[in-house]
Design a protein around this motif. Structure first.
Motif, PDB file in Angstrom:
ATOM      1  N   UNK A  10      -1.705  11.161   9.671  1.00  0.00           N
ATOM      2  CA  UNK A  10      -1.533  10.343   8.789  1.00  0.00           C
ATOM      3  C   UNK A  10       0.035   9.465   8.724  1.00  0.00           C
ATOM      4  N   UNK A  11      -0.155   8.248   8.693  1.00  0.00           N
ATOM      5  CA  UNK A  11       1.260   7.567   8.618  1.00  0.00           C
ATOM      6  C   UNK A  11       1.706   7.173   7.262  1.00  0.00           C
ATOM      7  N   UNK A  12       2.892   7.754   7.008  1.00  0.00           N
ATOM      8  CA  UNK A  12       3.400   7.577   5.591  1.00  0.00           C
ATOM      9  C   UNK A  12       4.397   6.544   5.791  1.00  0.00           C
ATOM     10  N   UNK A  13       4.158   5.209   5.024  1.00  0.00           N
ATOM     11  CA  UNK A  13       5.186   4.488   4.915  1.00  0.00           C
ATOM     12  C   UNK A  13       5.890   3.976   3.820  1.00  0.00           C
ATOM     13  N   UNK A  14       7.228   4.611   3.575  1.00  0.00           N
ATOM     14  CA  UNK A  14       7.889   4.460   2.329  1.00  0.00           C
ATOM     15  C   UNK A  14       9.328   4.462   2.565  1.00  0.00           C
ATOM     16  N   UNK A  53      -5.287   8.076  11.405  1.00  0.00           N
ATOM     17  CA  UNK A  53      -6.543   8.441  10.662  1.00  0.00           C
ATOM     18  C   UNK A  53      -6.523   7.833   9.306  1.00  0.00           C
ATOM     19  N   UNK A  54      -5.345   7.716   8.627  1.00  0.00           N
ATOM     20  CA  UNK A  54      -5.199   7.198   7.446  1.00  0.00           C
ATOM     21  C   UNK A  54      -3.794   6.861   7.311  1.00  0.00           C
ATOM     22  N   UNK A  55      -3.408   5.856   6.448  1.00  0.00           N
ATOM     23  CA  UNK A  55      -1.964   5.402   5.945  1.00  0.00           C
ATOM     24  C   UNK A  55      -1.807   5.453   4.495  1.00  0.00           C
ATOM     25  N   UNK A  56      -0.578   6.008   4.201  1.00  0.00           N
ATOM     26  CA  UNK A  56      -0.179   5.943   2.807  1.00  0.00           C
ATOM     27  C   UNK A  56       0.882   5.108   2.772  1.00  0.00           C
ATOM     28  N   UNK A  57       0.843   3.868   1.922  1.00  0.00           N
ATOM     29  CA  UNK A  57       1.752   2.559   1.980  1.00  0.00           C
ATOM     30  C   UNK A  57       2.140   2.262   0.575  1.00  0.00           C
ATOM     31  N   UNK A  58       3.903   2.376   0.567  1.00  0.00           N
ATOM     32  CA  UNK A  58       4.319   2.000  -0.460  1.00  0.00           C
ATOM     33  C   UNK A  58       4.228   0.471  -0.389  1.00  0.00           C
ATOM     34  N   UNK A  59       4.498  -0.338  -1.563  1.00  0.00           N
ATOM     35  CA  UNK A  59       4.586  -1.723  -1.917  1.00  0.00           C
ATOM     36  C   UNK A  59       5.892  -2.247  -1.723  1.00  0.00           C
ATOM     37  N   UNK A  60       6.767  -1.632  -2.328  1.00  0.00           N
ATOM     38  CA  UNK A  60       8.383  -2.362  -2.174  1.00  0.00           C
ATOM     39  C   UNK A  60       8.964  -1.460  -1.155  1.00  0.00           C
ATOM     40  N   UNK A  61       8.932  -2.120   0.090  1.00  0.00           N
ATOM     41  CA  UNK A  61       9.507  -1.400   1.314  1.00  0.00           C
ATOM     42  C   UNK A  61      10.129  -2.551   1.949  1.00  0.00           C
ATOM     43  N   UNK A  82      -8.847   1.506   9.711  1.00  0.00           N
ATOM     44  CA  UNK A  82      -8.009   2.572   9.134  1.00  0.00           C
ATOM     45  C   UNK A  82      -7.689   2.568   7.733  1.00  0.00           C
ATOM     46  N   UNK A  83      -8.221   3.628   6.794  1.00  0.00           N
ATOM     47  CA  UNK A  83      -8.168   3.432   5.232  1.00  0.00           C
ATOM     48  C   UNK A  83      -6.766   3.518   4.849  1.00  0.00           C
ATOM     49  N   UNK A  84      -6.118   2.729   4.087  1.00  0.00           N
ATOM     50  CA  UNK A  84      -4.959   2.486   3.467  1.00  0.00           C
ATOM     51  C   UNK A  84      -5.095   2.865   1.988  1.00  0.00           C
ATOM     52  N   UNK A  85      -4.298   3.737   1.620  1.00  0.00           N
ATOM     53  CA  UNK A  85      -4.120   4.045   0.387  1.00  0.00           C
ATOM     54  C   UNK A  85      -2.747   3.809  -0.152  1.00  0.00           C
ATOM     55  N   UNK A  86      -2.581   2.915  -1.124  1.00  0.00           N
ATOM     56  CA  UNK A  86      -1.280   2.533  -1.725  1.00  0.00           C
ATOM     57  C   UNK A  86      -0.714   3.478  -2.752  1.00  0.00           C
ATOM     58  N   UNK A  87       0.624   3.914  -2.420  1.00  0.00           N
ATOM     59  CA  UNK A  87       1.090   4.663  -3.237  1.00  0.00           C
ATOM     60  C   UNK A  87       2.364   3.904  -3.801  1.00  0.00           C
ATOM     61  N   UNK A 124     -10.606  10.002   1.297  1.00  0.00           N
ATOM     62  CA  UNK A 124     -10.772   8.965   2.276  1.00  0.00           C
ATOM     63  C   UNK A 124     -10.787   9.624   3.643  1.00  0.00           C
ATOM     64  N   UNK A 125     -10.456  10.784   4.012  1.00  0.00           N
ATOM     65  CA  UNK A 125     -10.583  11.223   5.294  1.00  0.00           C
ATOM     66  C   UNK A 125     -12.103  11.700   5.565  1.00  0.00           C
ATOM     67  N   UNK A 126     -12.856  12.227   4.632  1.00  0.00           N
ATOM     68  CA  UNK A 126     -14.301  12.336   4.437  1.00  0.00           C
ATOM     69  C   UNK A 126     -15.112  11.191   4.831  1.00  0.00           C
ATOM     70  N   UNK A 127     -14.778  10.060   4.102  1.00  0.00           N
ATOM     71  CA  UNK A 127     -15.358   8.953   4.457  1.00  0.00           C
ATOM     72  C   UNK A 127     -15.190   8.246   5.718  1.00  0.00           C
TER      73      UNK A 127
END
Length: 162
Positions: A10-14, A53-61, A82-87, A124-127
């Protein structure tokens, strides 16, 4: 009871170190492997270097905002699935709609509940696992159809020659 998916990348971008640290420990406790990026450019480079496998992505970066990063990910043939979940701390309906319209699969508003993040990540990982399994079956089916078609053509040619 749902299946718990573990050991995924999981890639976390923040840009906030405290958010990165919290998400890193949360995901590690759930059995996930994490990579961290502090801006949009570094996040894209990390994703291209090794597809997560998944990315958690902030908007204000910095460098590129999360919407731009997501659009770049979805434009890349290797990363588009790759699924992207905005956080994000942005909680307006317009922000959520923009995030989903640019390719995000989910949206979590900060401050978040740990259980919610775990549940959404796991869903999202299951999907994604189901999507990959479907692709494998589809490829195998195409291979079998191709083999059978070749056999039928050969059999038809043999009949025509006799």
């Amino acid at each position: 009871m749902s299946l718990r998916i573990q050991n995924k990348d999981i890639l976390v971008i923040d840009d906030k170190p405290e958010n990165l640290k919290l998400l890193d420990s949360l995901l590690a406790a759930s059995g996930q492997k994490t990579r961290l990026a502090t801006n949009g450019i570094l996040g894209l480079k990390a994703a291209r270097k090794r597809i997560p496998d998944l990315i958690l992505l902030d908007i204000n970066i910095p460098e590129m905002n999360g919407f731009e990063v997501c659009k770049s990910l979805k434009a890349d043939p290797n990363l588009k699935n790759v699924p992207v979940i905005f956080i994000s701390a942005l909680g307006e309906t317009s922000d959520i709609v923009t995030a989903l319209n640019c390719g995000g699969v989910d949206y979590i508003t900060k401050p978040f509940e740990i259980e919610e993040v775990e549940a959404r990540v796991n869903t999202q990982l299951q999907l994604r696992e189901l999507q990959l399994e479907n692709e494998r079956y589809s490829n195998k089916l195409e291979e079998l159809v191709g083999e059978r078609t070749t056999q039928l053509v050969e059999a038809n040619d043999t009949i025509k020659r006799s």
